[in-house]
Structure formats: structure tokens, C-alpha cells
Design a protein around this motif. Sequence first.
Motif, PDB file in Angstrom:
ATOM      1  N   PRO A  77      -7.124   4.239  -0.842  1.00 34.93           N
ATOM      2  CA  PRO A  77      -7.283   4.720   0.292  1.00 34.93           C
ATOM      3  C   PRO A  77      -5.934   4.768   1.287  1.00 34.93           C
ATOM      4  O   PRO A  77      -5.322   3.530   1.034  1.00 34.93           O
ATOM      5  N   ALA A  78      -5.706   5.505   2.097  1.00 41.71           N
ATOM      6  CA  ALA A  78      -4.582   5.363   2.995  1.00 41.71           C
ATOM      7  C   ALA A  78      -4.798   4.347   3.815  1.00 41.71           C
ATOM      8  O   ALA A  78      -5.864   3.862   4.202  1.00 41.71           O
ATOM      9  N   GLY A  79      -3.573   3.754   4.576  1.00 38.50           N
ATOM     10  CA  GLY A  79      -3.492   2.774   5.371  1.00 38.50           C
ATOM     11  C   GLY A  79      -3.147   1.408   4.840  1.00 38.50           C
ATOM     12  O   GLY A  79      -2.383   1.180   3.989  1.00 38.50           O
ATOM     13  N   GLN A  80      -4.235   0.357   5.551  1.00 36.57           N
ATOM     14  CA  GLN A  80      -4.199  -0.917   4.807  1.00 36.57           C
ATOM     15  C   GLN A  80      -4.077  -1.410   3.308  1.00 36.57           C
ATOM     16  O   GLN A  80      -3.358  -2.156   2.694  1.00 36.57           O
ATOM     17  N   ALA A  81      -5.022  -0.395   2.632  1.00 38.52           N
ATOM     18  CA  ALA A  81      -5.003  -0.628   1.118  1.00 38.52           C
ATOM     19  C   ALA A  81      -3.759  -0.344   0.658  1.00 38.52           C
ATOM     20  O   ALA A  81      -3.469  -1.158  -0.426  1.00 38.52           O
ATOM     21  N   VAL A  82      -2.878   0.437   1.103  1.00 37.99           N
ATOM     22  CA  VAL A  82      -1.640   0.861   0.347  1.00 37.99           C
ATOM     23  C   VAL A  82      -0.572  -0.313   0.553  1.00 37.99           C
ATOM     24  O   VAL A  82      -0.158  -0.736  -0.212  1.00 37.99           O
ATOM     25  N   PHE A 107       2.810  10.186   7.459  1.00 39.96           N
ATOM     26  CA  PHE A 107       3.897  10.159   7.003  1.00 39.96           C
ATOM     27  C   PHE A 107       4.711   9.128   7.824  1.00 39.96           C
ATOM     28  O   PHE A 107       5.828   8.856   7.350  1.00 39.96           O
ATOM     29  N   ARG A 108       4.347   8.897   8.901  1.00 41.85           N
ATOM     30  CA  ARG A 108       5.151   7.711   9.728  1.00 41.85           C
ATOM     31  C   ARG A 108       4.851   6.414   8.914  1.00 41.85           C
ATOM     32  O   ARG A 108       5.738   5.561   8.957  1.00 41.85           O
ATOM     33  N   ASP A 109       3.723   6.276   8.277  1.00 41.77           N
ATOM     34  CA  ASP A 109       3.495   4.965   7.482  1.00 41.77           C
ATOM     35  C   ASP A 109       4.538   4.841   6.182  1.00 41.77           C
ATOM     36  O   ASP A 109       5.152   3.930   6.021  1.00 41.77           O
ATOM     37  N   THR A 110       4.580   6.194   5.670  1.00 44.82           N
ATOM     38  CA  THR A 110       5.426   6.328   4.802  1.00 44.82           C
ATOM     39  C   THR A 110       6.856   6.067   5.111  1.00 44.82           C
ATOM     40  O   THR A 110       7.740   5.454   4.350  1.00 44.82           O
ATOM     41  N   ASP A 111       7.308   6.310   6.245  1.00 41.84           N
ATOM     42  CA  ASP A 111       8.751   6.223   6.854  1.00 41.84           C
ATOM     43  C   ASP A 111       8.926   4.775   7.048  1.00 41.84           C
ATOM     44  O   ASP A 111       9.896   4.057   6.391  1.00 41.84           O
ATOM     45  N   ARG A 112       7.850   4.093   7.633  1.00 41.64           N
ATOM     46  CA  ARG A 112       7.949   2.644   7.793  1.00 41.64           C
ATOM     47  C   ARG A 112       8.097   1.916   6.377  1.00 41.64           C
ATOM     48  O   ARG A 112       8.855   0.797   6.232  1.00 41.64           O
ATOM     49  N   ARG A 113       7.175   2.315   5.550  1.00 39.83           N
ATOM     50  CA  ARG A 113       7.366   1.656   3.975  1.00 39.83           C
ATOM     51  C   ARG A 113       8.607   1.846   3.357  1.00 39.83           C
ATOM     52  O   ARG A 113       9.208   0.792   2.754  1.00 39.83           O
ATOM     53  N   ASP A 114       9.110   2.837   3.658  1.00 43.48           N
ATOM     54  CA  ASP A 114      10.445   3.373   2.714  1.00 43.48           C
ATOM     55  C   ASP A 114      11.507   2.406   3.304  1.00 43.48           C
ATOM     56  O   ASP A 114      12.626   2.045   2.828  1.00 43.48           O
ATOM     57  N   PRO A 119      11.141  -4.945  -2.779  1.00 50.06           N
ATOM     58  CA  PRO A 119      11.903  -5.279  -3.891  1.00 50.06           C
ATOM     59  C   PRO A 119      12.074  -4.309  -4.967  1.00 50.06           C
ATOM     60  O   PRO A 119      12.443  -4.440  -6.149  1.00 50.06           O
ATOM     61  N   PHE A 120      11.352  -3.008  -4.503  1.00 54.77           N
ATOM     62  CA  PHE A 120      11.165  -1.973  -5.608  1.00 54.77           C
ATOM     63  C   PHE A 120      11.652  -0.672  -4.892  1.00 54.77           C
ATOM     64  O   PHE A 120      11.550  -0.636  -3.484  1.00 54.77           O
ATOM     65  N   ARG A 121      11.910   0.234  -5.593  1.00 57.32           N
ATOM     66  CA  ARG A 121      11.869   1.574  -4.847  1.00 57.32           C
ATOM     67  C   ARG A 121      10.664   2.309  -4.489  1.00 57.32           C
ATOM     68  O   ARG A 121       9.679   2.089  -5.116  1.00 57.32           O
ATOM     69  N   PHE A 122      10.443   3.035  -3.467  1.00 58.63           N
ATOM     70  CA  PHE A 122       9.222   3.590  -3.098  1.00 58.63           C
ATOM     71  C   PHE A 122       9.419   5.092  -2.644  1.00 58.63           C
ATOM     72  O   PHE A 122      10.271   5.753  -2.226  1.00 58.63           O
ATOM     73  N   MET A 123       8.357   5.922  -2.870  1.00 56.35           N
ATOM     74  CA  MET A 123       8.155   7.265  -2.567  1.00 56.35           C
ATOM     75  C   MET A 123       6.951   7.910  -2.166  1.00 56.35           C
ATOM     76  O   MET A 123       5.977   6.968  -2.576  1.00 56.35           O
ATOM     77  N   GLY A 124       6.651   8.637  -1.124  1.00 57.09           N
ATOM     78  CA  GLY A 124       5.279   9.257  -0.796  1.00 57.09           C
ATOM     79  C   GLY A 124       5.193  10.579  -1.492  1.00 57.09           C
ATOM     80  O   GLY A 124       6.363  11.534  -1.061  1.00 57.09           O
ATOM     81  N   ILE A 125       4.063  11.058  -1.929  1.00 57.42           N
ATOM     82  CA  ILE A 125       3.972  12.532  -2.369  1.00 57.42           C
ATOM     83  C   ILE A 125       2.652  12.873  -1.846  1.00 57.42           C
ATOM     84  O   ILE A 125       1.675  12.380  -1.893  1.00 57.42           O
ATOM     85  N   HIS A 180       4.988  13.748   2.707  1.00 57.93           N
ATOM     86  CA  HIS A 180       3.601  13.575   3.430  1.00 57.93           C
ATOM     87  C   HIS A 180       3.317  14.311   4.533  1.00 57.93           C
ATOM     88  O   HIS A 180       2.410  14.624   4.974  1.00 57.93           O
ATOM     89  N   PHE A 181       4.537  14.653   5.483  1.00 58.45           N
ATOM     90  CA  PHE A 181       4.406  15.345   6.731  1.00 58.45           C
ATOM     91  C   PHE A 181       4.073  16.868   6.099  1.00 58.45           C
ATOM     92  O   PHE A 181       3.334  17.556   7.025  1.00 58.45           O
ATOM     93  N   VAL A 182       4.634  17.313   5.220  1.00 58.95           N
ATOM     94  CA  VAL A 182       4.452  18.802   4.816  1.00 58.95           C
ATOM     95  C   VAL A 182       2.966  18.913   4.279  1.00 58.95           C
ATOM     96  O   VAL A 182       2.369  19.841   4.708  1.00 58.95           O
TER      97      VAL A 182
END
Length: 466
Positions: A77-82, A107-114, A119-125, A180-182
Motif C-alpha cells: 500500500p502507498a504511503g507509510q508501508a513503502v 509522486f511527491r512521495d516518490t520525489d522525496r524518496r528518490d 543505500p540503493f537505487r530507487f524508482m517509481g512506476i 507516478h505523476f503521469v
Amino acid sequence: MTQTHTGLIGLGTMGAALALNIAEKGFPIAVWNRTGSVTQAFYDGAGELAARITPADTLETLVQAIVPPRAIILMVPAGQAVDDQLASLTALLGPEDLVIDAGNANFRDTDRRDAEELPFRFMGIGVSGGEEGARNGPAIMAGGSQAAWSQMQDLLQAIAARAEDGTPCADHMGPSGAGHFVKTVHNGIEYADMQMISEVYGMMRDGLAMEAPDIAPVFARWNEGVLQSYLIEISGKVAAATDPLDGGPMLDMIVDAAGQKGTGRWTAVEAQHLAAPVPVIEAAVMARNVSARRDERVAGEARFGQAGGPVDVSLDDLEAAMIAGKILCYAQGFSMMTSAARDFDWALDLPAIARVWRAGCIIRSSMLNDMAQALAEDPARNLILAPFFAGLLEGSLPALRRVVAAGALQGLPLPALSAGLAWFDLMRQARGTANMIQGQRDFFGAHGFGRLDGKDLRHGPWGNGA
């Protein structure tokens, strides 16, 4: 155990379907769910595909089962679980490993996490298509670095839906939260499309006195023309369905309160931040919120009387109104993405986005082929000005006006269709009425204004509110 570079965490409905899709396309995958019995049940039910699936009983064994450089897809689930899952992986992964949030994230959460020092790479789809799409081919909107996309491109395009020309409906949208924005804009358009369909259904039911079984073939017929789309198709099937309990129309037994997970609301909120008008989407979000207020609506009908009555519109009018509304809604969505590309410094490829949406996703429709072509000709031009769509609008707008007027006269609510028409009329008015607003603002706040003649006097003769 089959060697794999890919793992998946979260075997709920979407996660399980996506994992089977990945395995079916020839990619071995390790899987883990927080509840061990779910992991085992998934593996036991995988049939022949189990040969490409490695079940893990702990997060540590999941990571150990994947060969570096690892790619781990999160279907939680999106949010804290991620955030919690990312924290759990921090001590287990290396800098060449990749974690992919494939949920309905803001998408703002994805920007923040990125931007965080993970210690690893991150992406959102963004993944669209529901359970069926996840299993058989979704539309995929990827955001992240080019290196991350290159690592995942073969797998993501292999599992994606295919358009009629064979093109995979998966592409790289841009950095960080672009994917995630798109997907968010997609979901906003989805809300609007569904709302407009419900409005023309309401006109048939309450304005033309049609029963659900009579409405079903109308949608089926529309699905053979310009409006051909997944949502029109399933609307006909919903209207045709029979209630297994009492034998009547299933549609008539469904409570008229629409649920939502918030992505349409995110679209409306972000549109305001971007100063990008999307009134059809905003009206759809509003209508869902009003639908939940059933007690108040019952009280409103008791006080002011029941709306509805014969309307002087034809089924052809309703079809044309839907065509116009759909064009106006999509034009607003693509214009919003143009604003986002400017403000966030993203190189959003609008024709590519339209092509990704042609299959697999909820808003897939034949019209997106023409939209992709129009956007390729001139990405900066509003879709309503593209020759093909301008022609369709010229032919369908008179019907939209008749439908909106008839609904207003009989008290039949058409918030999305009405909002689309109002936006169009604003967009075609070279000399608008905001000069009065600027005069008011200068009167009470001395904000100043521009002049049509270009002269230097920027304030009115009224003084400071006098």
C-alpha cells in the motif's frame, strides 16, 4: 531454485497477478509476503509457472535468492508501508541494487524518496489496468534515472500490454516522480471519463425513462464507433448484468455512493498548484464526494422535490455529447502535463504517453491513437486546436449544449459535462471578462493591471478603495 535478478514484495491481488505475469513472460522471480501462508499459497497455486518462482519465508532469504544487481518490486500500500519497506531493505541491499515502488504512490512521495540518501537505487512506476492488466499486460509509466530504466526496460516492456501495432505500452516518463505523476493524471482522467458516462446514463434513466437492459445495447453500439473504449465497453456489460439474487438489473441494486482511493483528488490538487485548469476532473472528484453524502441527498430531495422528467434530447445527442466531453477532458489532462513538464523541468513526451495509454490501462480507447498523432504533430498545441479534434468538436458541441441545457432545465446533474462545456467557452473567448476582476483587485488592493493600449497608467481612477 531458478537464478533470478528480480524479486517482488507484496502478494496481494495486484502483486500476485504481476508476479505471475513476470514469470509467464520468462523472467524468474523471487517473491515474499509478510504473511508467510500467503507466500506459500501463491506458490502452490502457480501451477507450471512455479518453476520460475522462488518463494521466500523472510525478507533476508528473499534478498539472498536474488543475484546482484537486484531489482525488487514493491507491491505494498502507498504511503507509510513503502517507507517502512525501504527502511527494512536498507541493511540488505547494495548501491547497485534497485527498489521499485509500483504502487499508487503520490509522486511527491516518490520525489522525496528518490532524493533521500538511500543505500540503493530507487524508482517509481505507475501501473494501470487493475488485476486483469497486472496479470495479462498493464500500461506502465516509469519514473527514475535512465540507468534504472535501462535495467528494467526489457522486463517491463515484456509484461506490458501491446497496442494494435504491437508496441509495448510501457515507457520511461522522466526522472524521480514523473512516472507516478503521469499515472496520477491518468487516474484523474479515469475519474472524469467514468463520471461523464454516469451522467449520460442518468440522462437515459431519468430523462428518457430507459431501463438498464435498454441502456446496455446503447453503450454496446457506442463502443463500435468513435467512443470505442474499455470504459464504454464495461458500462454496457454492467447495465446488461442480472442480479443473481432477485433476477432484476444488477445496476439497479448498487448503492449510488462511489468509492475512491484519492488519486483523482491528487490530480485536482496538483492542477491547482500548477495553475492548470482541469474542471472536468475537478467536477468528477466533487461528484464522488457528493455521492457519499447519501443522507443529505435524501433530505435535499425531500425538501426540494425529485429531479427528472422528459428531456428533449436523442441518443445521438448523448453520444455526441460524450465525444465532445471526452475530447475536452483529455485536452485538459495533456495540458496539465505540459504545465508539469515546465514547472518540474521534466521532458514529458506527450505522444509517447498517449501511446502508452492505448492498451492495458483503464482509459484505453481508440481515440488515443489520434491523440498520439496530433500531439506528435505539435506537442505544444492544445488538443482542441488540432485539426482532427477541432473537427470532431465542431460536429459534437451543439449536441453537448442541448444535453447540458436539457439537464439544467430538468434538474438532472451533469457536473462534468457542464464543466467541460464552460471550459471550452472560456477557451474560445478572445475577449473575456477577467478585466472586471482586475479592476476589482486594483480597486480594493491596488494590485494594478495591464492595459490593452500598452500605456503606462496601471491603476484606475478610484484611488485606494475610495
